[in-house]
Design a protein around this motif. Structure first.
Motif, PDB file in Angstrom:
ATOM      1  N   ASP A  71      21.812 -25.110   4.339  1.00 20.42           N
ATOM      2  CA  ASP A  71      22.448 -23.639   5.814  1.00 20.42           C
ATOM      3  C   ASP A  71      20.803 -22.233   4.788  1.00 20.42           C
ATOM      4  OD1 ASP A  71      24.168 -25.415   7.322  1.00 20.42           O
ATOM      5  OD2 ASP A  71      25.455 -24.621   5.420  1.00 20.42           O
ATOM      6  N   VAL A  72      20.673 -21.490   6.202  1.00 21.98           N
ATOM      7  CA  VAL A  72      20.799 -20.347   6.364  1.00 21.98           C
ATOM      8  C   VAL A  72      21.476 -18.667   5.930  1.00 21.98           C
ATOM      9  CG1 VAL A  72      18.579 -18.454   7.525  1.00 21.98           C
ATOM     10  CG2 VAL A  72      18.591 -21.227   7.822  1.00 21.98           C
ATOM     11  N   ASP A  73      22.248 -18.622   5.067  1.00 16.28           N
ATOM     12  CA  ASP A  73      23.109 -17.619   5.023  1.00 16.28           C
ATOM     13  C   ASP A  73      22.009 -16.133   5.426  1.00 16.28           C
ATOM     14  OD1 ASP A  73      25.073 -16.561   4.613  1.00 16.28           O
ATOM     15  OD2 ASP A  73      24.532 -16.460   2.322  1.00 16.28           O
ATOM     16  N   ALA A  74      22.502 -15.699   6.396  1.00 17.58           N
ATOM     17  CA  ALA A  74      22.534 -14.356   6.731  1.00 17.58           C
ATOM     18  C   ALA A  74      23.449 -13.376   7.004  1.00 17.58           C
ATOM     19  CB  ALA A  74      22.105 -14.778   7.668  1.00 17.58           C
ATOM     20  N   HIS A  75      23.142 -12.032   7.293  1.00 14.66           N
ATOM     21  CA  HIS A  75      23.946 -11.060   7.880  1.00 14.66           C
ATOM     22  C   HIS A  75      22.861  -9.680   8.098  1.00 14.66           C
ATOM     23  CE1 HIS A  75      23.727  -8.750   3.119  1.00 14.66           C
ATOM     24  NE2 HIS A  75      24.151  -9.885   3.469  1.00 14.66           N
ATOM     25  N   HIS A  76      23.313  -9.004   8.713  1.00 17.34           N
ATOM     26  CA  HIS A  76      22.852  -7.862   8.740  1.00 17.34           C
ATOM     27  C   HIS A  76      21.071  -8.217   9.301  1.00 17.34           C
ATOM     28  CE1 HIS A  76      26.149  -5.774   7.675  1.00 17.34           C
ATOM     29  NE2 HIS A  76      26.091  -5.218   7.613  1.00 17.34           N
ATOM     30  N   ASP A  77      20.363  -7.656   8.825  1.00 17.06           N
ATOM     31  CA  ASP A  77      18.818  -8.800   9.315  1.00 17.06           C
ATOM     32  C   ASP A  77      18.041  -8.870   7.430  1.00 17.06           C
ATOM     33  OD1 ASP A  77      18.777  -7.010  12.008  1.00 17.06           O
ATOM     34  OD2 ASP A  77      18.067  -5.437  11.203  1.00 17.06           O
ATOM     35  N   ILE A  78      18.925  -9.599   6.817  1.00 15.32           N
ATOM     36  CA  ILE A  78      18.336 -10.233   5.548  1.00 15.32           C
ATOM     37  C   ILE A  78      19.127 -12.075   6.350  1.00 15.32           C
ATOM     38  CG2 ILE A  78      18.857 -10.339   3.179  1.00 15.32           C
ATOM     39  CD1 ILE A  78      19.955  -7.579   3.438  1.00 15.32           C
ATOM     40  N   ALA A  79      17.842 -12.492   5.466  1.00 16.13           N
ATOM     41  CA  ALA A  79      18.671 -13.672   5.564  1.00 16.13           C
ATOM     42  C   ALA A  79      18.262 -14.418   4.216  1.00 16.13           C
ATOM     43  CB  ALA A  79      18.306 -14.754   6.466  1.00 16.13           C
ATOM     44  N   ARG A  80      18.586 -15.307   3.604  1.00 19.08           N
ATOM     45  CA  ARG A  80      18.249 -16.339   2.767  1.00 19.08           C
ATOM     46  C   ARG A  80      19.002 -17.831   2.460  1.00 19.08           C
ATOM     47  NH1 ARG A  80      23.071 -15.936  -1.776  1.00 19.08           N
ATOM     48  NH2 ARG A  80      24.509 -16.804  -0.505  1.00 19.08           N
ATOM     49  N   ASP A  99      13.502 -18.048  -0.594  1.00 20.47           N
ATOM     50  CA  ASP A  99      13.340 -16.993  -0.345  1.00 20.47           C
ATOM     51  C   ASP A  99      14.339 -16.436   0.225  1.00 20.47           C
ATOM     52  OD1 ASP A  99      10.634 -18.148  -1.046  1.00 20.47           O
ATOM     53  OD2 ASP A  99      10.232 -18.535   1.327  1.00 20.47           O
ATOM     54  N   VAL A 100      13.579 -15.167  -0.561  1.00 20.30           N
ATOM     55  CA  VAL A 100      14.822 -13.586   1.219  1.00 20.30           C
ATOM     56  C   VAL A 100      13.966 -12.948   2.411  1.00 20.30           C
ATOM     57  CG1 VAL A 100      16.666 -12.211   0.461  1.00 20.30           C
ATOM     58  CG2 VAL A 100      16.414 -13.772  -1.102  1.00 20.30           C
ATOM     59  N   ALA A 101      14.786 -12.671   3.469  1.00 23.42           N
ATOM     60  CA  ALA A 101      13.648 -12.854   4.514  1.00 23.42           C
ATOM     61  C   ALA A 101      14.487 -11.156   4.758  1.00 23.42           C
ATOM     62  CB  ALA A 101      13.163 -13.592   5.455  1.00 23.42           C
ATOM     63  N   VAL A 102      13.787 -10.221   4.795  1.00 22.77           N
ATOM     64  CA  VAL A 102      14.356  -9.159   5.820  1.00 22.77           C
ATOM     65  C   VAL A 102      13.811  -9.158   7.039  1.00 22.77           C
ATOM     66  CG1 VAL A 102      14.326  -6.594   6.070  1.00 22.77           C
ATOM     67  CG2 VAL A 102      13.776  -7.544   3.391  1.00 22.77           C
ATOM     68  N   LEU A 103      14.375  -9.042   8.481  1.00 20.64           N
ATOM     69  CA  LEU A 103      14.225  -8.944   9.321  1.00 20.64           C
ATOM     70  C   LEU A 103      14.083  -7.920  10.062  1.00 20.64           C
ATOM     71  CD1 LEU A 103      16.367 -12.916  10.621  1.00 20.64           C
ATOM     72  CD2 LEU A 103      14.252 -11.922   9.632  1.00 20.64           C
ATOM     73  N   GLN A 110       9.737  -8.946   5.627  1.00 23.27           N
ATOM     74  CA  GLN A 110       9.363  -9.092   4.478  1.00 23.27           C
ATOM     75  C   GLN A 110      10.111 -10.521   3.755  1.00 23.27           C
ATOM     76  OE1 GLN A 110       8.667  -5.904   2.269  1.00 23.27           O
ATOM     77  NE2 GLN A 110       8.328  -7.844   0.567  1.00 23.27           N
ATOM     78  N   VAL A 111       8.995 -10.798   2.967  1.00 27.71           N
ATOM     79  CA  VAL A 111       9.894 -12.405   2.086  1.00 27.71           C
ATOM     80  C   VAL A 111       9.751 -12.080   1.010  1.00 27.71           C
ATOM     81  CG1 VAL A 111       9.296 -14.739   1.888  1.00 27.71           C
ATOM     82  CG2 VAL A 111       8.850 -13.403   4.222  1.00 27.71           C
ATOM     83  N   HIS A 112      10.462 -11.793   0.485  1.00 33.76           N
ATOM     84  CA  HIS A 112      10.559 -11.988  -1.528  1.00 33.76           C
ATOM     85  C   HIS A 112      11.124 -13.807  -1.716  1.00 33.76           C
ATOM     86  CE1 HIS A 112      11.146  -7.463  -1.038  1.00 33.76           C
ATOM     87  NE2 HIS A 112      11.969  -8.157   0.081  1.00 33.76           N
ATOM     88  N   GLY A 113      10.058 -14.353  -2.418  1.00 36.19           N
ATOM     89  CA  GLY A 113      10.284 -15.646  -2.559  1.00 36.19           C
ATOM     90  C   GLY A 113      10.405 -16.126  -3.984  1.00 36.19           C
ATOM     91  N   PHE A 114      11.174 -17.310  -4.585  1.00 36.64           N
ATOM     92  CA  PHE A 114      11.898 -17.223  -6.285  1.00 36.64           C
ATOM     93  C   PHE A 114      11.257 -18.539  -6.341  1.00 36.64           C
ATOM     94  CE2 PHE A 114      14.419 -13.999  -4.615  1.00 36.64           C
ATOM     95  CZ  PHE A 114      14.040 -13.213  -5.760  1.00 36.64           C
TER      96      PHE A 114
END
Length: 122
Positions: A71-80, A99-103, A110-114
């Motif tokens: 699943d995509v977990d999201a709240h406010h303007d952030i998704a992981r 990945d953690v994406a700032v929307l 922005q994408v912060h990838g691990f």
């Protein structure tokens, strides 16, 4: 399906698109103009650099496909979300990432990838 999940699926579609013109159109649709992508091995800022990064990954892993893993977990303007990179039909993914994406206004800023699993160099 939520708009955020649809955005994440289009993001992964961009990583899978091998036609340069279609890939660039996806990038411009999914990412904000001055978006940034950062993971342990790369830092890319802007559409050109993101496009070059995707092309380089495709060259490293020809024929492999990115898929959403869960699943995509999201709240406010952030998704992981977690993703897999594998050859079609493979039993196990070659690479697993998170990945953690700032929307921003329905696009990725922005994408912060691990990288959770990477192949060991021979």
């Amino acid at each position: 399906m939520t708009a955020t999940r649809q955005l994440v699926e289009r993001y992964l579609q961009g990583w899978n698109e091998t036609d340069p013109l279609r890939r660039r159109a996806l990038i411009e649709d999914v990412y904000a103009e001055h978006a940034a992508y950062v993971d342990p091995m790369i830092e890319a800022r802007g559409w050109e650099a993101i496009d070059a990064t995707i092309a380089a990954v495709q060259d490293m892993f020809p024929g492999h496909v990115f898929t959403l893993a869960g699943d995509v977990d999201a709240h406010h303007d952030i998704a992981r979300f977690q993703w897999h990179l594998a050859e079609p039909g493979a039993d196990e993914p070659l690479v697993i990432g998170f990945d953690v994406a700032v929307l921003d206004a329905g696009r990725i800023r922005q994408v912060h990838g691990f990288l959770d699993k990477v192949p060991v160099a021979a």
